[in-house]
Design an enzyme around this catalytic site. Structure first.
Site, PDB file in Angstrom:
ATOM      1  N   GLU A 144     -17.288  27.444  55.902  1.00 25.18           N
ATOM      2  CA  GLU A 144     -18.042  27.374  54.642  1.00 25.18           C
ATOM      3  C   GLU A 144     -17.455  26.289  53.739  1.00 25.18           C
ATOM      4  O   GLU A 144     -18.198  25.619  53.007  1.00 25.18           O
ATOM      5  CB  GLU A 144     -18.061  28.757  53.964  1.00 25.18           C
ATOM      6  CG  GLU A 144     -19.015  29.702  54.711  1.00 25.18           C
ATOM      7  CD  GLU A 144     -18.673  31.170  54.640  1.00 25.18           C
ATOM      8  OE1 GLU A 144     -17.883  31.581  53.776  1.00 25.18           O
ATOM      9  OE2 GLU A 144     -19.198  31.927  55.485  1.00 25.18           O
ATOM     10  N   ASN A 170     -11.399  38.272  55.264  1.00 27.45           N
ATOM     11  CA  ASN A 170     -11.749  37.159  54.384  1.00 27.45           C
ATOM     12  C   ASN A 170     -12.874  37.646  53.480  1.00 27.45           C
ATOM     13  O   ASN A 170     -14.009  37.772  53.914  1.00 27.45           O
ATOM     14  CB  ASN A 170     -12.201  35.967  55.251  1.00 27.45           C
ATOM     15  CG  ASN A 170     -12.799  34.848  54.432  1.00 27.45           C
ATOM     16  OD1 ASN A 170     -12.632  34.801  53.213  1.00 27.45           O
ATOM     17  ND2 ASN A 170     -13.500  33.946  55.090  1.00 27.45           N
ATOM     18  N   GLU A 227     -13.843  30.299  65.106  1.00 29.54           N
ATOM     19  CA  GLU A 227     -15.038  30.945  64.566  1.00 29.54           C
ATOM     20  C   GLU A 227     -16.259  30.078  64.844  1.00 29.54           C
ATOM     21  O   GLU A 227     -16.504  29.096  64.117  1.00 29.54           O
ATOM     22  CB  GLU A 227     -14.909  31.115  63.046  1.00 29.54           C
ATOM     23  CG  GLU A 227     -13.722  31.908  62.605  1.00 29.54           C
ATOM     24  CD  GLU A 227     -13.908  32.429  61.180  1.00 29.54           C
ATOM     25  OE1 GLU A 227     -13.902  33.650  61.011  1.00 29.54           O
ATOM     26  OE2 GLU A 227     -14.092  31.617  60.259  1.00 29.54           O
ATOM     27  N   LYS A 251     -14.197  36.216  50.962  1.00 31.32           N
ATOM     28  CA  LYS A 251     -15.081  35.168  50.433  1.00 31.32           C
ATOM     29  C   LYS A 251     -15.270  35.379  48.921  1.00 31.32           C
ATOM     30  O   LYS A 251     -14.322  35.763  48.249  1.00 31.32           O
ATOM     31  CB  LYS A 251     -16.404  35.161  51.209  1.00 31.32           C
ATOM     32  CG  LYS A 251     -16.146  35.115  52.727  1.00 31.32           C
ATOM     33  CD  LYS A 251     -17.370  34.882  53.566  1.00 31.32           C
ATOM     34  CE  LYS A 251     -16.963  34.833  55.025  1.00 31.32           C
ATOM     35  NZ  LYS A 251     -18.070  34.511  55.916  1.00 31.32           N
ATOM     36  N   GLY A 254     -21.428  35.652  59.904  1.00 33.23           N
ATOM     37  CA  GLY A 254     -22.371  36.314  59.002  1.00 33.23           C
ATOM     38  C   GLY A 254     -23.760  36.463  59.592  1.00 33.23           C
ATOM     39  O   GLY A 254     -24.703  36.823  58.889  1.00 33.23           O
TER      40      GLY A 254
HETATM   41  P1  PGA Z   1     -18.273  37.435  59.322  1.00 28.81           P
HETATM   42  O1  PGA Z   1     -17.407  36.235  58.694  1.00 28.81           O
HETATM   43  O2  PGA Z   1     -17.282  38.412  59.911  1.00 28.81           O
HETATM   44  O3  PGA Z   1     -19.030  38.004  58.167  1.00 28.81           O
HETATM   45  O4  PGA Z   1     -19.141  36.834  60.373  1.00 28.81           O
HETATM   46  C1  PGA Z   1     -16.288  35.725  59.377  1.00 28.81           C
HETATM   47  C2  PGA Z   1     -15.662  34.610  58.571  1.00 28.81           C
HETATM   48  O5  PGA Z   1     -16.384  33.853  57.932  1.00 28.81           O
HETATM   49  O6  PGA Z   1     -14.421  34.454  58.561  1.00 28.81           O
END
Ligand code: PGA
Length: 257
Positions: free
Chosen positions: A97, A10, A167, A12, A173
């Site tokens: 998000e 992903n 998640e 983003k 993050g």
């Molecule tokens: P991350 O994000 O691997 O940077 O923690 C995961 C996500 O938001 O799908």
């Protein structure tokens, strides 16, 4: 029937269309051998067309990061599932998000999942609890309620095209991930057993469930070794070809099929 592992990057709000195309051109040969693992990238909306064209001859698949439930209409800024359909196989829905910054509700997640299924797409439905909910011991109840709401009215026959990503919000993050065992226990009780109760043993046993939240090459094996975890939804570590290819290699090795 063993479940095919699925690793999705992903991206983003990262990578221009040019950067996204260059990335998949570099990644493709690096992960070509791991064809028992489904490999998916989710670029920005703007890059879906170019990336999908660049991958026309590749086994890598493309996901959108969101899609609106109406086919068209007065929804400024939105793009519908039917509009992204020519470019993607998957659509990520209900990412935390989007839930946090765009007020995504359970009801809209459900509408979007249905719209994706209606036009032949595969929704990756993201669920997960906040740190406060986790600390209050509310994780299982909350994730169960998100799963049930997301799937309201979705027919059993469509469930083979659904993927769920668990998640925990506090792990996204943050560099702080759940342990493999913790994640597996929640995935089993809050996701797989909920599907068992809503649908059937066969559907629950066939459902693919990803873990997401600070997945990286150093902890990937721990997650992939868990019986209920069938892949990963990856943010940060999907932005470099070397790391993302390492995750796919580990999934292929540990899942072994
Ligand atoms: P991350 O994000 O691997 O940077 O923690 C995961 C996500 O938001 O799908």
């Amino acid at each position: 029937m063993p479940r095919t592992a699925i690793i999705a990057g992903n991206w983003k709000m990262h990578k221009s269309p040019e950067e996204a195309v260059a990335f998949v051109q570099e990644l493709g040969p690096m992960v070509q051998a791991y064809d028992k693992v489904e490999r998916v990238v989710a670029p920005t909306l703007l890059a879906l067309g170019p990336v999908s064209a660049a991958l026309a001859e590749s086994a890598l698949k493309v996901a959108a990061q969101d899609a609106h439930w109406e086919a068209s209409g007065a929804y400024t800024s939105q793009v519908s599932a039917t509009m992204v359909q020519p470019y993607v196989d998957y659509v990520i829905i209900g990412h935390s998000e989007c839930r946090a910054y765009l007020n995504e509700s359970d009801e809209n997640v459900n509408r979007k999942a249905k719209a994706c299924l209606a036009c032949g797409l595969r929704p990756i439905i993201a669920v997960g609890e906040s740190l406060a909910q986790n600390e209050a011991g509310e994780t299982v109840d909350f994730v169960q309620s998100q799963v049930s709401a997301a799937l309201a009215g979705i027919a059993a026959d469509d469930m083979q095209r659904v993927v769920i990503a668990y998640e925990p919000i506090w792990a996204i993050g943050s560099g702080r991930s759940a342990s493999g065992e913790q994640a597996d226990a929640i995935i089993k009780s809050a996701v797989r057993d909920t599907i068992r109760a809503l649908y059937s043993d066969a559907i629950a046993d066939a459902l693919r469930i990803q873990y997401g939240g600070s997945v990286k090459p150093g902890n990937m094996e721990e997650f992939m070794s868990q019986p209920n975890i069938d892949g990963a939804l990856v943010g940060g570590a999907s932005l470099q070809t070397r790391d993302f290819a390492a995750l796919i290699e580990i999934a292929a090795r540990v899942k072994g099929s």
